[in-house]
Design a protein around this motif. Structure first.
Motif, PDB file in Angstrom:
ATOM      1  N   SER A  82      39.050 -17.440   5.967  1.00  0.00           N
ATOM      2  CA  SER A  82      38.563 -16.553   5.089  1.00  0.00           C
ATOM      3  C   SER A  82      37.213 -16.162   5.699  1.00  0.00           C
ATOM      4  CB  SER A  82      38.389 -17.446   3.833  1.00  0.00           C
ATOM      5  OG  SER A  82      38.444 -16.484   2.681  1.00  0.00           O
ATOM      6  N   THR A  94      40.187  -8.397   6.822  1.00  0.00           N
ATOM      7  CA  THR A  94      40.194  -7.056   5.955  1.00  0.00           C
ATOM      8  C   THR A  94      39.305  -6.110   6.424  1.00  0.00           C
ATOM      9  OG1 THR A  94      40.693  -8.764   4.331  1.00  0.00           O
ATOM     10  CG2 THR A  94      39.530  -6.586   3.527  1.00  0.00           C
ATOM     11  N   THR A  95      38.296  -6.453   6.934  1.00  0.00           N
ATOM     12  CA  THR A  95      37.343  -5.499   7.577  1.00  0.00           C
ATOM     13  C   THR A  95      37.874  -4.798   8.638  1.00  0.00           C
ATOM     14  OG1 THR A  95      35.463  -6.862   7.138  1.00  0.00           O
ATOM     15  CG2 THR A  95      34.996  -4.986   8.608  1.00  0.00           C
TER      16      THR A  95
HETATM   17  N1  LIG Z   1      31.335  -4.896   1.555  1.00  0.00           N
HETATM   18  C1  LIG Z   1      30.809  -5.908   2.115  1.00  0.00           C
HETATM   19  N2  LIG Z   1      29.262  -6.121   1.980  1.00  0.00           N
HETATM   20  C2  LIG Z   1      28.680  -7.063   2.796  1.00  0.00           C
HETATM   21  N3  LIG Z   1      29.498  -8.104   3.586  1.00  0.00           N
HETATM   22  C3  LIG Z   1      30.777  -7.867   3.481  1.00  0.00           C
HETATM   23  C4  LIG Z   1      31.329  -7.021   2.791  1.00  0.00           C
HETATM   24  N4  LIG Z   1      32.761  -7.088   3.057  1.00  0.00           N
HETATM   25  C5  LIG Z   1      33.070  -8.379   3.834  1.00  0.00           C
HETATM   26  N5  LIG Z   1      31.866  -8.608   3.974  1.00  0.00           N
HETATM   27  C6  LIG Z   1      31.708  -9.830   4.762  1.00  0.00           C
HETATM   28  O1  LIG Z   1      32.174  -9.707   6.001  1.00  0.00           O
HETATM   29  C7  LIG Z   1      32.801 -10.765   6.451  1.00  0.00           C
HETATM   30  C8  LIG Z   1      34.233 -10.686   6.851  1.00  0.00           C
HETATM   31  O2  LIG Z   1      34.913 -10.362   5.625  1.00  0.00           O
HETATM   32  P1  LIG Z   1      36.390  -9.959   5.528  1.00  0.00           P
HETATM   33  O3  LIG Z   1      36.709  -9.607   3.964  1.00  0.00           O
HETATM   34  O4  LIG Z   1      36.767  -9.011   6.561  1.00  0.00           O
HETATM   35  O5  LIG Z   1      37.111 -11.156   5.880  1.00  0.00           O
HETATM   36  P2  LIG Z   1      38.729 -11.739   5.699  1.00  0.00           P
HETATM   37  O6  LIG Z   1      38.979 -12.657   6.957  1.00  0.00           O
HETATM   38  O7  LIG Z   1      39.346 -10.524   5.201  1.00  0.00           O
HETATM   39  O8  LIG Z   1      38.697 -12.818   4.657  1.00  0.00           O
HETATM   40  P3  LIG Z   1      39.817 -13.258   3.566  1.00  0.00           P
HETATM   41  O9  LIG Z   1      40.695 -13.953   4.288  1.00  0.00           O
HETATM   42  O10 LIG Z   1      38.902 -13.999   2.597  1.00  0.00           O
HETATM   43  O11 LIG Z   1      40.512 -11.958   2.893  1.00  0.00           O
HETATM   44  C9  LIG Z   1      32.453 -11.864   5.550  1.00  0.00           C
HETATM   45  O12 LIG Z   1      31.632 -12.826   5.887  1.00  0.00           O
HETATM   46  C10 LIG Z   1      32.278 -11.399   4.298  1.00  0.00           C
HETATM   47  O13 LIG Z   1      31.299 -11.602   3.278  1.00  0.00           O
END
Ligand SMILES: Nc1ncnc2c1ncn2[C@@H]1O[C@H](COP(=O)(O)OP(=O)(O)OP(=O)(O)O)[C@@H](O)[C@H]1O
Length: 601
Positions: free
Chosen positions: A40, A45-46
């Protein structure tokens, strides 16, 4: 040229303390199926949001289907997004539209003809198993159904690329399997699928390309990867699972490298689209051209169970194992997630499992026979069920996990049979404690929803209060009856004040078999007087005991007051006893004095 290409891409959110993506480079070819895995916050997602152009990269270059996303103008963005299907964990359905309208809307915005919409929407809804739900609104759907609408909407116009962010994140294993079947079929029509997931079973069963992110960086990219890599997590269990998942119990990574070099490995079976133009054979110009044939072909593949490269077959076999991935508890056990039937209490299922095991063992003609499907009853359901080549030993011919349950249909039949059996046994003994349905995850959920358990507790409390009330009233009645009882004679008084406390001597008194009653104070002898004094003392003592009992009854539930065994006799009251002795002594002293006077005379 790659369909999706990222070069040194960094994404820093305005409030981010570190880059969400940190200089990543990645190429995805047309027709690929890529799993994005990672803890996580690792950036999955980014990455998907950058590809969908919901966010812009801080640095680096992103190209998708010939589009340089840095140069995309704002007015071009909606058109670009329409060429990409996407499915997110939270569905993102249009809440004011029905299932039909949600799917049809995708086609309407790209200018599809009404006749095309009328043909495609029922077709795609059938593929995802939503026939009959056309007129439901999103709030009238379960999570699994809502996700299937999102999936239908995502591919009804046959996009070149389908992005999915944890599409099975909220779903039970069976529904997740259905979603993966559809995604797999869509992929086999030529659509490129990029899917972020935490689901170990899906990744390990499907053996597709795996890209692992860690704090915004790509730490692993394997053509046929497992959820965990022994290369990056040198842990015995991770290594075993990883090797097993990609089909080689000794060295999965070596096999993977061999596959990459083209020495081994299999290509997914493509779905051939008759008379159509799908993305495998050429790009779609207007978004609907060829969509009809592609959707029909995918529907056919799903409905006829054409499993392609066996990934879905393996997934079906292992889906109900309830194992969780390294990243945690996202995948709860099947007992807790079953949404159809009534589910099974874990005790019930464990009992039935052991019965089944005994039956199977008893029914085996030859315990020494090592082959065939009975193997699962003799071996623990671990990786040991595979031979060195990864071939399943259950005789089914499928490679992969040898979980005791076989395929999805068998699991479903089996669980339904168990459910029916437990219902039958409940029917045959409707009043027994065991016959009561055990609380399942579903019933507990319903209890929470409807407040049933609270109301059950409330009912129980009310029963207790009612019983106590009855007891108090009964006790009160006894007291009143005693108070109302005319003080005719001593035996009647005894009877009224404490029937339950009667001793044998009192019974004999009340039924007339005891000593003769006194005839009045004027005719009393000293002996009779003594007897009367003693009797009066006894009655006083009984009365006080009875009163004591009533007052005790008031402090307990009515049941105890009404039906409790007689209390042990109270110890004699010392002051009364001493007064009685005093009177006895005085009387005998007077008698002696009289006798002495008579004698003196
Ligand atoms: N809109 C935002 N503003 C600031 N930081 C963000 C934003 N969206 C995501 N982040 C940060 O970017 C990083 C990557 O987030 P992301 O959602 O891409 O992770 P992920 O691997 O998809 O997690 P998960 O498996 O929980 O969905 C994290 O540290 C998150 O806190």
């Amino acid at each position: 040229m790659a369909l999706i290409s990222l070069k040194d891409v960094t994404k820093i959110y305005p409030k981010g303390s570190r880059p969400a993506l940190d200089g990543i480079s990645l190429d995805v070819n047309r027709g690929d199926f890529v799993f994005l895995v990672g803890a996580s916050g690792s950036g999955k997602t980014t990455l998907l949001r950058l590809l969908l152009r919901e966010e812009e990269a801080t640095e680096g270059e992103i190209r998708v289907a010939g589009n340089d996303l840095r140069r995309l103008r704002n007015r071009e963005i909606p058109g670009y997004r329409r060429s990409i299907g996407f499915v997110f964990q939270d569905y993102k359905l249009l809440n004011n539209k029905t299932v039909w309208q949600n799917v049809a809307f995708t086609l309407e915005v790209i200018g599809a003809r009404r006749s095309t919409i009328k043909t495609l929407v029922p077709q795609v809804l059938k593929t995802v198993g939503l026939t009959g739900k056309e007129h439901n609104y999103p709030h009238e759907l379960s999570g699994g159904e809502a996700q299937r609408v999102a999936l239908a909407r995502a591919y009804v116009n046959n996009p070149e690329i389908l992005l999915a962010d944890e599409p099975t994140g909220n779903l039970d294993p069976t529904t997740s399997l259905g979603i993966m079947e559809v995604l797999d079929a869509i992929n086999r029509t030529g659509t490129t699928v990029v899917m972020a997931t935490h689901n170990e079973e899906i990744v390990n069963s499907m053996r597709k390309r795996v890209v692992e992110l860690h704090t915004g960086r790509i730490m692993r990219d394997e053509a046929h990867g497992s959820y965990d890599s022994s290369r990056f997590f040198p842990d015995a269990e991770v290594a075993a699972r990883s090797h097993h998942a990609i089909g080689d119990p000794n060295d999965g990574d070596a096999l993977d490298r061999a596959r990459e070099a083209g020495v081994a490995g299999r290509r997914p079976v493509q779905i051939v689209v008759q008379d159509g133009n799908n993305s495998a054979t050429g790009p779609i110009a207007d978004g609907t051209k060829g969509a009809k044939q592609v959707v029909q072909a995918a529907a056919q593949a799903v409905n006829q169970g054409q499993y392609g490269d066996e990934g879905i077959a393996r997934l079906a076999k292992s889906m109900h194992s309830g194992r969780t991935g390294r990243y945690g508890k996202v995948f709860t056990s099947v007992e807790d997630t079953l949404t159809w039937g009534k589910g099974l209490g874990s005790l019930e299922s464990a009992q039935e499992d052991s019965n089944r095991h005994e039956d199977a063992t008893a029914g085996q003609p030859d315990q020494g026979n090592d082959s065939g499907s009975d193997e699962r009853f003799r071996r623990p359901a671990t990786h040991g069920g595979q031979d060195r080549s990864g071939q399943s030993t259950d005789g089914s011919g499928h490679r992969g996990h040898d979980k005791a349950g076989t395929d999805r249909d068998e699991s479903a039949k089996h669980l339904q049979a168990e459910h029916t059996a437990s219902r039958k046994s409940r029917k045959s003994a409707p009043n027994s404690e065991a016959a009561r349905p055990k609380p399942t995850a579903e019933s507990r959920f319903q209890d929470r929803q409807t407040g049933d358990s609270n109301s059950r507790n409330r009912d129980k409390n009310q029963d207790d209060y009612r019983n106590r009330d009855r007891g108090e009233k009964a006790s009160q009645k006894n007291v009143n009856a005693k108070d109302r009882q005319p003080m005719k004679n001593s035996s009647a008084k005894t009877s009224a004040s404490g029937q339950q406390n009667k001793r044998p001597d009192q019974h004999s008194r009340s039924d007339g078999s005891g000593p003769a009653e006194s005839t009045g104070k004027s005719g009393q002898t000293a002996g009779q007087m003594k007897q009367d004094v003693a009797q009066s003392s006894k009655q006083t003592s009984n009365k006080s005991r009875a009163n004591k009992k009533v007052s005790m009854g008031e402090n307990h539930h009515g049941v105890e007051s009404m039906g409790a065994p007689p209390a042990p006799p109270a110890p004699p009251e010392a002051p009364k006893q001493s007064r009685k002795s005093q009177r006895d002594n005085d009387a005998s002293a007077r008698d002696e004095q009289d006798d002495e006077k008579k004698a003196a005379r």
